[in-house]
Design a protein around this motif. Structure first.
Motif, mmCIF file in Angstrom:
data_model
loop_
_atom_site.group_PDB
_atom_site.id
_atom_site.type_symbol
_atom_site.label_atom_id
_atom_site.label_comp_id
_atom_site.label_asym_id
_atom_site.label_seq_id
_atom_site.Cartn_x
_atom_site.Cartn_y
_atom_site.Cartn_z
ATOM 1 N N VAL A 2 0.585 -1.251 0.082
ATOM 2 C CA VAL A 2 0.106 -0.087 0.084
ATOM 3 C C VAL A 2 0.869 1.220 -0.027
ATOM 4 C CG1 VAL A 2 -1.777 1.274 1.461
ATOM 5 C CG2 VAL A 2 -1.731 -1.012 1.133
ATOM 6 N N ILE A 28 -6.320 -3.119 -2.378
ATOM 7 C CA ILE A 28 -6.784 -2.627 -1.090
ATOM 8 C C ILE A 28 -8.491 -3.047 -1.239
ATOM 9 C CG2 ILE A 28 -7.615 -0.729 0.711
ATOM 10 C CD1 ILE A 28 -4.944 0.685 -0.384
ATOM 11 N N ASN A 76 -10.511 5.447 -0.854
ATOM 12 C CA ASN A 76 -9.527 5.309 0.168
ATOM 13 C C ASN A 76 -8.904 6.641 0.150
ATOM 14 O OD1 ASN A 76 -9.748 2.357 0.646
ATOM 15 N ND2 ASN A 76 -8.917 1.865 -1.284
ATOM 16 N N VAL A 100 -5.550 -2.629 7.082
ATOM 17 C CA VAL A 100 -5.752 -2.864 5.714
ATOM 18 C C VAL A 100 -6.186 -4.179 5.483
ATOM 19 C CG1 VAL A 100 -4.895 -2.620 3.361
ATOM 20 C CG2 VAL A 100 -4.048 -0.940 5.198
ATOM 21 N N TYR A 102 -6.314 -6.547 2.402
ATOM 22 C CA TYR A 102 -5.800 -6.355 1.020
ATOM 23 C C TYR A 102 -7.049 -7.065 -0.165
ATOM 24 C CZ TYR A 102 -1.642 -5.662 3.245
ATOM 25 O OH TYR A 102 -0.582 -5.215 3.941
#
Length: 123
Positions: A2, A28, A76, A100, A102
């Motif tokens: 990220v 994400i 995001n 987070v 994924y």
């Protein structure tokens, strides 16, 4: 992985306003908490404001009533509107993303940080 990219820092006079923005990119699915931290010269990094995916906000006492955090879960992104700025708000502001998930549904084990953006408030 990220990546967080901040924008919007700069130089402003006391009493002025700035808006910081941060965009997270990568594979994400979701981010639990996004927020802003700052570090003044010679001081430790400190929390400024955080916002959960469920819209729960948390502010440092020093910025309550002056700063407003917002986020767009679909994009995001997280922003920080800073009003009535004071010289003591000067520092490097860092975007943070924690919790987070994924795109492969695995959960991240650590928070992510942006590279930082300088905010300078002159008296």
């Amino acid at each position: 992985q990220v990546q967080l990219v901040e924008s919007g820092g700069g130089l402003v006079q006391a009493g002025g306003s700035l808006r910081l923005s941060c965009a997270a990119s990568g594979s994400i699915l979701s981010i639990n908490v996004m927020g802003w931290y700052r570090q003044a010269p010679g001081k430790q990094r400190e929390l400024v404001a955080t916002m959960s995916r469920g819209n729960s906000r948390n502010y440092a006492d020093a910025v309550k009533g002056r700063f407003t955090i917002s986020r767009d879960n679909a994009k995001n992104t997280v922003s920080l509107q800073m009003n009535s700025l004071k010289p003591e708000d000067t520092g490097v502001y860092y975007c943070n993303a924690d919790g987070v998930v994924y795109g492969n549904f695995l959960r991240g084990r650590r928070p992510y940080w942006g590279q930082g953006t300088q905010v300078t408030v002159s008296s």
